[in-house]
Design a protein around this motif. Structure first.
Motif, PDB file in Angstrom:
ATOM      1  N   VAL A 101      -0.707  -5.504   3.652  1.00 34.94           N
ATOM      2  CA  VAL A 101       0.275  -4.470   3.978  1.00 34.94           C
ATOM      3  C   VAL A 101       0.792  -3.811   2.696  1.00 34.94           C
ATOM      4  O   VAL A 101       0.936  -2.596   2.619  1.00 34.94           O
ATOM      5  N   VAL A 102       1.018  -4.628   1.680  1.00 31.74           N
ATOM      6  CA  VAL A 102       1.514  -4.082   0.408  1.00 31.74           C
ATOM      7  C   VAL A 102       0.464  -3.157  -0.212  1.00 31.74           C
ATOM      8  O   VAL A 102       0.777  -2.059  -0.688  1.00 31.74           O
ATOM      9  N   GLN A 103      -0.785  -3.585  -0.163  1.00 32.91           N
ATOM     10  CA  GLN A 103      -1.864  -2.763  -0.713  1.00 32.91           C
ATOM     11  C   GLN A 103      -1.913  -1.410   0.005  1.00 32.91           C
ATOM     12  O   GLN A 103      -1.968  -0.361  -0.628  1.00 32.91           O
ATOM     13  N   ASP A 104      -1.876  -1.455   1.335  1.00 33.26           N
ATOM     14  CA  ASP A 104      -1.858  -0.227   2.135  1.00 33.26           C
ATOM     15  C   ASP A 104      -0.690   0.659   1.755  1.00 33.26           C
ATOM     16  O   ASP A 104      -0.822   1.872   1.637  1.00 33.26           O
ATOM     17  N   THR A 105       0.463   0.032   1.595  1.00 38.06           N
ATOM     18  CA  THR A 105       1.677   0.792   1.303  1.00 38.06           C
ATOM     19  C   THR A 105       1.561   1.500  -0.043  1.00 38.06           C
ATOM     20  O   THR A 105       1.897   2.679  -0.174  1.00 38.06           O
ATOM     21  N   LEU A 106       1.045   0.794  -1.031  1.00 40.54           N
ATOM     22  CA  LEU A 106       0.920   1.391  -2.362  1.00 40.54           C
ATOM     23  C   LEU A 106      -0.102   2.536  -2.341  1.00 40.54           C
ATOM     24  O   LEU A 106       0.092   3.573  -2.979  1.00 40.54           O
ATOM     25  N   CYS A 107      -1.203   2.335  -1.590  1.00 37.02           N
ATOM     26  CA  CYS A 107      -2.212   3.393  -1.500  1.00 37.02           C
ATOM     27  C   CYS A 107      -1.628   4.630  -0.826  1.00 37.02           C
ATOM     28  O   CYS A 107      -1.864   5.754  -1.242  1.00 37.02           O
ATOM     29  N   ARG A 108      -0.855   4.383   0.217  1.00 35.77           N
ATOM     30  CA  ARG A 108      -0.233   5.490   0.935  1.00 35.77           C
ATOM     31  C   ARG A 108       0.754   6.228   0.033  1.00 35.77           C
ATOM     32  O   ARG A 108       0.816   7.451   0.036  1.00 35.77           O
ATOM     33  N   ALA A 109       1.476   5.454  -0.751  1.00 40.51           N
ATOM     34  CA  ALA A 109       2.415   6.075  -1.692  1.00 40.51           C
ATOM     35  C   ALA A 109       1.651   6.962  -2.662  1.00 40.51           C
ATOM     36  O   ALA A 109       2.015   8.109  -2.911  1.00 40.51           O
ATOM     37  N   MET A 110       0.549   6.439  -3.180  1.00 37.81           N
ATOM     38  CA  MET A 110      -0.220   7.211  -4.152  1.00 37.81           C
ATOM     39  C   MET A 110      -0.725   8.498  -3.521  1.00 37.81           C
ATOM     40  O   MET A 110      -0.586   9.583  -4.091  1.00 37.81           O
ATOM     41  N   GLU A 111      -1.328   8.375  -2.315  1.00 33.10           N
ATOM     42  CA  GLU A 111      -1.895   9.551  -1.659  1.00 33.10           C
ATOM     43  C   GLU A 111      -0.816  10.602  -1.383  1.00 33.10           C
ATOM     44  O   GLU A 111      -1.058  11.795  -1.499  1.00 33.10           O
ATOM     45  N   THR A 112       0.362  10.150  -1.014  1.00 28.55           N
ATOM     46  CA  THR A 112       1.428  11.091  -0.677  1.00 28.55           C
ATOM     47  C   THR A 112       2.079  11.672  -1.920  1.00 28.55           C
ATOM     48  O   THR A 112       2.267  12.873  -2.037  1.00 28.55           O
ATOM     49  N   TRP A 113       2.408  10.788  -2.861  1.00 24.00           N
ATOM     50  CA  TRP A 113       3.173  11.235  -4.020  1.00 24.00           C
ATOM     51  C   TRP A 113       2.372  12.122  -4.947  1.00 24.00           C
ATOM     52  O   TRP A 113       2.926  12.944  -5.659  1.00 24.00           O
ATOM     53  N   LYS A 114       1.050  11.958  -4.934  1.00 23.87           N
ATOM     54  CA  LYS A 114       0.295  12.811  -5.850  1.00 23.87           C
ATOM     55  C   LYS A 114       0.350  14.264  -5.398  1.00 23.87           C
ATOM     56  O   LYS A 114       0.234  15.175  -6.196  1.00 23.87           O
ATOM     57  N   PHE A 115       0.548  14.483  -4.101  1.00 25.07           N
ATOM     58  CA  PHE A 115       0.720  15.857  -3.612  1.00 25.07           C
ATOM     59  C   PHE A 115       2.182  16.299  -3.617  1.00 25.07           C
ATOM     60  O   PHE A 115       2.497  17.421  -3.929  1.00 25.07           O
ATOM     61  N   ARG A 116       3.046  15.387  -3.238  1.00 25.32           N
ATOM     62  CA  ARG A 116       4.432  15.789  -2.992  1.00 25.32           C
ATOM     63  C   ARG A 116       5.387  15.437  -4.128  1.00 25.32           C
ATOM     64  O   ARG A 116       6.557  15.770  -4.072  1.00 25.32           O
ATOM     65  N   GLY A 117       4.915  14.711  -5.097  1.00 29.83           N
ATOM     66  CA  GLY A 117       5.807  14.247  -6.158  1.00 29.83           C
ATOM     67  C   GLY A 117       6.572  13.021  -5.710  1.00 29.83           C
ATOM     68  O   GLY A 117       6.452  12.588  -4.564  1.00 29.83           O
ATOM     69  N   LEU A 118       7.359  12.488  -6.625  1.00 31.11           N
ATOM     70  CA  LEU A 118       8.097  11.270  -6.316  1.00 31.11           C
ATOM     71  C   LEU A 118       9.219  11.559  -5.332  1.00 31.11           C
ATOM     72  O   LEU A 118       9.885  12.574  -5.446  1.00 31.11           O
ATOM     73  N   PRO A 119       9.451  10.650  -4.394  1.00 35.90           N
ATOM     74  CA  PRO A 119      10.637  10.777  -3.553  1.00 35.90           C
ATOM     75  C   PRO A 119      11.877  10.431  -4.373  1.00 35.90           C
ATOM     76  O   PRO A 119      11.754   9.915  -5.482  1.00 35.90           O
ATOM     77  N   ASP A 120      13.061  10.716  -3.829  1.00 33.34           N
ATOM     78  CA  ASP A 120      14.285  10.446  -4.585  1.00 33.34           C
ATOM     79  C   ASP A 120      14.431   8.980  -4.931  1.00 33.34           C
ATOM     80  O   ASP A 120      14.860   8.634  -6.017  1.00 33.34           O
ATOM     81  N   ASN A 121      14.100   8.131  -3.985  1.00 32.69           N
ATOM     82  CA  ASN A 121      14.232   6.707  -4.232  1.00 32.69           C
ATOM     83  C   ASN A 121      12.910   6.007  -3.914  1.00 32.69           C
ATOM     84  O   ASN A 121      12.678   5.556  -2.801  1.00 32.69           O
ATOM     85  N   PRO A 122      12.026   5.947  -4.917  1.00 28.65           N
ATOM     86  CA  PRO A 122      10.678   5.409  -4.678  1.00 28.65           C
ATOM     87  C   PRO A 122      10.687   3.983  -4.112  1.00 28.65           C
ATOM     88  O   PRO A 122       9.914   3.667  -3.214  1.00 28.65           O
ATOM     89  N   SER A 123      11.595   3.140  -4.617  1.00 29.02           N
ATOM     90  CA  SER A 123      11.627   1.755  -4.147  1.00 29.02           C
ATOM     91  C   SER A 123      11.944   1.699  -2.648  1.00 29.02           C
ATOM     92  O   SER A 123      11.286   0.980  -1.893  1.00 29.02           O
ATOM     93  N   ALA A 124      12.936   2.478  -2.253  1.00 29.45           N
ATOM     94  CA  ALA A 124      13.328   2.470  -0.846  1.00 29.45           C
ATOM     95  C   ALA A 124      12.204   3.027   0.026  1.00 29.45           C
ATOM     96  O   ALA A 124      11.944   2.528   1.120  1.00 29.45           O
ATOM     97  N   TRP A 125      11.537   4.042  -0.467  1.00 32.09           N
ATOM     98  CA  TRP A 125      10.401   4.641   0.261  1.00 32.09           C
ATOM     99  C   TRP A 125       9.341   3.573   0.527  1.00 32.09           C
ATOM    100  O   TRP A 125       8.881   3.385   1.651  1.00 32.09           O
ATOM    101  N   LEU A 126       8.986   2.859  -0.524  1.00 34.08           N
ATOM    102  CA  LEU A 126       7.943   1.834  -0.394  1.00 34.08           C
ATOM    103  C   LEU A 126       8.368   0.756   0.599  1.00 34.08           C
ATOM    104  O   LEU A 126       7.600   0.354   1.472  1.00 34.08           O
ATOM    105  N   MET A 127       9.603   0.311   0.459  1.00 39.93           N
ATOM    106  CA  MET A 127      10.073  -0.766   1.325  1.00 39.93           C
ATOM    107  C   MET A 127      10.089  -0.316   2.775  1.00 39.93           C
ATOM    108  O   MET A 127       9.738  -1.070   3.669  1.00 39.93           O
ATOM    109  N   ARG A 128      10.486   0.936   3.009  1.00 39.27           N
ATOM    110  CA  ARG A 128      10.544   1.445   4.382  1.00 39.27           C
ATOM    111  C   ARG A 128       9.146   1.498   4.999  1.00 39.27           C
ATOM    112  O   ARG A 128       8.925   1.058   6.124  1.00 39.27           O
ATOM    113  N   VAL A 129       8.195   2.039   4.223  1.00 35.36           N
ATOM    114  CA  VAL A 129       6.827   2.137   4.747  1.00 35.36           C
ATOM    115  C   VAL A 129       6.253   0.742   5.029  1.00 35.36           C
ATOM    116  O   VAL A 129       5.648   0.495   6.068  1.00 35.36           O
TER     117      VAL A 129
END
Lengths: 423, 116
Positions: A39-67
């Motif tokens: 699940v963590v691996q999936d979450t990090l990959c999803r973060a990468m795929e999203t953030w590379k287009f959209r930039g960092l969210p305001d609170n990256p840690s919270a974003w990751l934990m929520r996903v």
């Protein structure tokens, strides 16, 4: 998109991976550690795929934990009939309900800290051997990959894989991630954690130069884990504080101990202005805390020795007599040949090279130091200071034959060249 | 200036991330952010595009039959797109060469957007 990737991004994924694995393991149970890691691996990959287009969210840690949490809820919904999830469903329900308003953020952060601590205790279970414990800590709590652990601990990736699968077999039979307070052998488990953290730190501190960056990270991870212990009633004790103090003093000197060519710089030649004042300050702060109830552990003494080095403005002004006293004390608690060697060096510094040579030759159990290059190097050094270049050369040569990595080779080659210089 | 769509193709519908460590994933992301940022600063990034899920459904022909997609047997799947503005296709191609996807076995398809 934010203009620049801020500093806090350094190792963000690695750090957050450790938190998420601990948190998810609490939800899924230790027997489902592999699932938590997926699940963590999936979450990090999803973060990468999203953030590379959209930039960092305001609170990256919270974003990751929520996903990660939403994925966990999905999985439990889908698979609770097929898998055994150890924790009860009430927790799961609570999970769905908690939308984390601001007021709860702090509570949640504390919960995550608590989860990491539980994970630390689980990794140091008596059913798991010491080398596997350290490997497991690096994987689950520090977010290191197999290759990274392999290069940090200087063993093959294959060995790391084997260690991890051995640990997972142990966990397979476990249920929930235990609450720290309910662990029966809390004190001995705590000692195993100290040992692992200490080992982790030493691996980073005394390792070869080739993977310098990774190895320095080991030191900081060890320090971070010890600080995490300090935050918890079950983990804070004079000994924990002493361990933090000890590692802070040593970590403070990390920057000054290698030159640009990756050659070790001895204490006497280090540029002390490069030492990290903040870490030295923290060292003293925790040394004070560690003195609360009169308990004196080996960490207290080692921290005391390190503090004297950090206090000395120059090498010449080091209070070697005080250091010698502490080494005498340390030798009583920890009578190892390495401690004896360091004690002998302190003797030589405090009372002159001839006395140092006598102390070096008087070490018992010399057999155990026969492959250790810094024993002949210490002999060579005192012969040099005593003006006996010929013997100095012989011993530096012997040390060179025992050198274990390029950094030691370079260092000892230089020593060999200086064998006839008397200061 | 003309517009070009970059389509980012991932091999096997998955970026090679299943085995990567958190640090490695972060490093790849950092490269992407750096590349996108440079396109933005040079004024070439017309539309920041979007990432796409690796799965979806495809609706076919007159019967409007629905299958799991993108393509039943396709190994390569588009993982996202952006729109870049460049002088001509040569420049658009040159700009695409900095894309970090090329460091793995992915590819970038550069397609001119039809002018009105």
């Amino acid at each position: 998109m934010k203009e620049e990737i801020p500093e806090l991004m350094d190792h963000l994924f690695r750090r957050e991976a450790g938190k998420m694995v601990s948190y998810l393991t609490k939800i899924f149970g230790l027997n489902n550690l592999a699932l938590a890691e997926d699940v963590v691996q999936d979450t990090l990959c999803r973060a990468m795929e999203t953030w590379k287009f959209r930039g960092l969210p305001d609170n990256p840690s919270a974003w990751l934990m929520r996903v990660a949490r939403n994925r966990a809820i999905d999985i439990i919904r889908r698979e609770q009939r097929f898998r055994t999830f150890t924790p009860d469903l009430t927790y799961f329900v609570k999970l769905q309900e908690s939308l984390l308003p601001d007021g709860e953020k702090l509570a949640f952060e504390n919960e995550i800290k608590d989860d990491q601590l539980r994970m630390m205790f689980a990794c140091c279970s008596p059913a798991i051997s010491a080398d596997v414990q350290v490997t497991l800590i690096l994987k689950t709590l520090c977010g290191f990959g197999v290759e990274e652990i392999a290069s940090a601990l200087l063993v093959s990736a294959d060995t790391i894989e084997k260690r991890l699968s051995r640990a997972k077999k142990v966990f397979q039979a476990s249920g929930a991630l235990e609450e720290v307070e309910s662990i029966p052998e809390l004190q001995s488990r705590l000692q195993a954690i100290y040992d692992s953290i200490y080992l982790l730190f030493n691996e980073g501190y005394n390792g070869s130069q080739s993977e310098m960056m990774v190895r320095e990270d080991l030191c900081y991870e060890a320090l971070r884990l010890a600080l995490l212990l300090c935050d918890h009633p079950a983990g804070k004790s004079p000994k924990t504080y002493a361990l933090v103090a000890l590692m802070s003093f040593h970590a403070a000197r990390l920057k000054g101990r290698m030159d640009a060519e990756g050659c070790l710089i001895l204490l006497e030649a280090q540029d002390r202005s490069l030492w990290n004042k903040e870490l030295i300050g923290r060292g003293f702060q925790y040394l004070d805390l560690s003195a609360q109830d009169g308990e004196i552990s080996e960490y207290h003494i080692e921290a005391g020795i390190a503090s004297i080095h950090c206090m000395a403005e120059t090498y010449e002004r080091t209070n070697w007599r005080e250091i010698l006293k502490l080494y005498d004390l340390l030798f009583k608690v920890k009578p190892t040949p390495i401690v004896a060697l360091n004690r002998a060096i302190a003797v030589g510094q405090a009372f002159g090279p001839e006395k140092g040579l006598i102390a070096l030759n008087a070490i018992e159990d010399l057999e155990k130091l026969k492959d250790y290059p810094f024993y002949p190097a210490a002999l060579g050094e005192f012969y040099r200071l005593a003006g006996r270049g010929k013997e100095a050369g012989e011993y530096f040569g012997r040390a060179l034959e025992l050198a274990r990595n390029s950094s030691e080779v370079k260092f000892l080659e230089r020593k060999l060249k200086t064998r006839n210089e008397r200061s | 200036m003309a517009d070009f769509m970059y389509l980012f193709w991932n091999k096997d519908g998955k970026s090679k991330m299943e085995k990567a460590s958190p640090e490695e994933i972060q490093q790849i992301m950092k490269k992407w952010m750096g590349w996108m940022d440079a396109l933005k600063k040079s004024g070439n990034l017309k539309d920041g595009g979007a990432p796409l899920e690796m799965t979806g459904q495809v609706v076919h022909g007159g019967k409007k039959s629905v299958t799991d997609g993108p393509y039943a047997e396709a190994k390569d799947v588009v993982g996202g797109y952006i729109i870049v503005s460049a002088k001509n296709i040569q420049e658009a191609v040159e700009l695409s060469k900095g894309c970090p996807i090329l460091e793995g076995d992915g590819m970038v398809e550069v397609r001119p957007v039809l002018k009105m």
